[in-house]
Design an enzyme around this catalytic site. Structure first.
Site, mmCIF file in Angstrom:
data_model
loop_
_atom_site.group_PDB
_atom_site.id
_atom_site.type_symbol
_atom_site.label_atom_id
_atom_site.label_comp_id
_atom_site.label_asym_id
_atom_site.label_seq_id
_atom_site.Cartn_x
_atom_site.Cartn_y
_atom_site.Cartn_z
ATOM 1 C CG ASP A 1 47.894 34.862 45.898
ATOM 2 O OD1 ASP A 1 48.023 35.068 47.115
ATOM 3 O OD2 ASP A 1 48.014 35.763 45.051
ATOM 4 C CG ASP B 1 50.546 43.372 36.264
ATOM 5 O OD1 ASP B 1 49.850 43.427 37.304
ATOM 6 O OD2 ASP B 1 51.147 42.345 35.908
ATOM 7 C CG HIS C 1 48.838 41.209 39.585
ATOM 8 N ND1 HIS C 1 50.188 41.323 39.341
ATOM 9 C CD2 HIS C 1 48.698 41.436 40.917
ATOM 10 C CE1 HIS C 1 50.822 41.590 40.472
ATOM 11 N NE2 HIS C 1 49.937 41.662 41.444
ATOM 12 C CD GLU D 1 50.946 38.687 36.866
ATOM 13 O OE1 GLU D 1 50.749 39.825 36.396
ATOM 14 O OE2 GLU D 1 51.608 38.483 37.893
HETATM 15 P P1 PGA Z 1 51.264 45.288 47.028
HETATM 16 O O1 PGA Z 1 50.832 44.163 46.024
HETATM 17 O O2 PGA Z 1 50.179 45.380 48.053
HETATM 18 O O3 PGA Z 1 52.553 44.799 47.633
HETATM 19 O O4 PGA Z 1 51.399 46.546 46.231
HETATM 20 C C1 PGA Z 1 49.558 44.200 45.503
HETATM 21 C C2 PGA Z 1 49.357 43.041 44.583
HETATM 22 O O5 PGA Z 1 50.295 42.670 43.854
HETATM 23 O O6 PGA Z 1 48.239 42.499 44.570
#
Ligand code: PGA
Length: 240
Positions: free
Chosen positions: A67, A135, A137, A142
Site C-alpha cells: 500500500d 482492528d 486490517h 479496514e
Molecule cells: P504495526 O502495524 O506493525 O505498526 O503494528 C500493523 C498494521 O497496521 O498492519
C-alpha cells in the site's frame, strides 16, 4: 493455517526472515510482497544482516508493496516508498527497477488496475508478508472491506488519520486516502506470512484466526488461504 510460536520480538523476526530467505534460496527470482509498519522492522534488519554476510542475494528478486498513501510523493518522508528504502532497499542489492510500491501520485481511476497488471506480469506473488492492525486490517483493508477487490483506493478511517497525525506537522497534512492491494490480491499470493507481536494484538489474533471468517475482521479470510503461516510472539498468542 500453520502457527509458529516465537518467544519474543527478536525470535519472531528471525523466524520470519528465515522463511523469506528460504523462499529466495528456493527461487532466486521470487516475487515477494512486503509490508510497512513497525512489526516487520526487525525482520528487515535481519535480512540486511544476512545480506551483508553474503547469505542472501536479492539481485533477481522482485518486490511489490501492499500500500501507499494517496497524494504523497515518493520523496515525502512519510511515504511508504521512503520507508521501504530507508529500512530495507537502500541496504541490499535489489535492482531499483524490481522494486514496486503503489504510486501515491497516480490517478485513482488507473492506479489499481495498473498495479494489479504489474503483479500479474511479474508472475504473481510467491510470498506475501503481512502485519495486522489491532482492528484486524491487512494492508489498508479496514473492517467491512469487500473480499473480492484487487488494488483500489480507500478512504482512511478517522482513527487511522488521528493515529498517524503524530508523524505529520499537523492533522491536516495526513493523507485522507490510500491505495492498497485488496483482499483478493492478497489471497492470490501463493504463500502468506503474517508477523504479529505484543499483547495489544492478542485479542485480534484470537478473533481473526480462532473466530468466524467475516469482513468485519478482514484478516480472518486468511483462514481460507491454502498456505498461510502466522508467526506470533508469546504475548500476541496469549489469548489462544
Ligand atoms: P504495526 O502495524 O506493525 O505498526 O503494528 C500493523 C498494521 O497496521 O498492519
Amino acid at each position: 493455517m500453520k502457527l509458529i510460536r516465537a518467544t519474543d520480538y527478536q525470535d519472531m523476526s528471525r523466524k520470519a526472515a528465515n522463511i523469506i530467505s528460504a523462499q529466495i534460496i528456493m527461487k532466486p527470482n521470487a516475487v515477494i510482497g512486503l509490508a510497512t509498519g513497525s512489526t516487520p522492522l526487525g525482520l528487515y534488519a535481519q535480512l540486511i544482516d544476512w545480506y551483508r554476510k553474503g547469505d542472501i542475494d536479492f539481485s533477481q528478486v522482485t518486490t511489490v508493496n501492499l500500500d501507499e498513501y494517496r497524494g504523497l510523493p515518493r520523496t515525502h518522508d512519510q511515504s511508504y516508498w521512503y520507508f521501504m528504502h530507508k529500512n530495507l532497499f537502500d541496504h541490499i542489492n535489489i535492482k531499483p527497477e524490481n522494486v514496486h510500491v503503489p504510486n501515491g501520485m497516480a490517478s485513482a481511476e488507473t492506479a489499481g488496475a495498473e498495479y494489479d497488471a504489474l503483479i500479474e506480469q511479474a508472475g504473481g506473488i510467491d510470498l506475501q508478508l503481512l502485519g495486522i492492525g489491532s482492528d484486524g486490517h491487512i494492508g489498508f483493508n479496514e473492517p467491512g472491506s469487500a473480499f473480492e477487490l484487487g488494488t483500489h483506493c480507500v478512504d482512511l478511517t478517522e482513527k487511522t488519520i488521528s493515529d498517524n497525525a503524530r508523524f505529520f506537522a499537523s492533522i491536516d497534512e495526513v493523507p485522507k486516502q490510500a491505495y492498497t492491494m485488496g483482499i483478493k490480491s492478497i489471497m492470490q499470493a501463493r504463500k502468506v506470512l503474517m508477523v504479529v507481536n505484543g499483547v495489544n494484538k492478542a485479542e485480534i489474533v484470537r478473533q481473526a484466526f480462532f473466530g468466524p471468517v467475516t469482513p468485519e475482521v478482514p484478516a480472518s479470510i486468511l483462514q481460507m488461504h491454502p498456505d498461510f503461516t502466522l508467526i506470533g510472539d508469546a504475548e500476541a498468542l496469549s489469548h489462544i
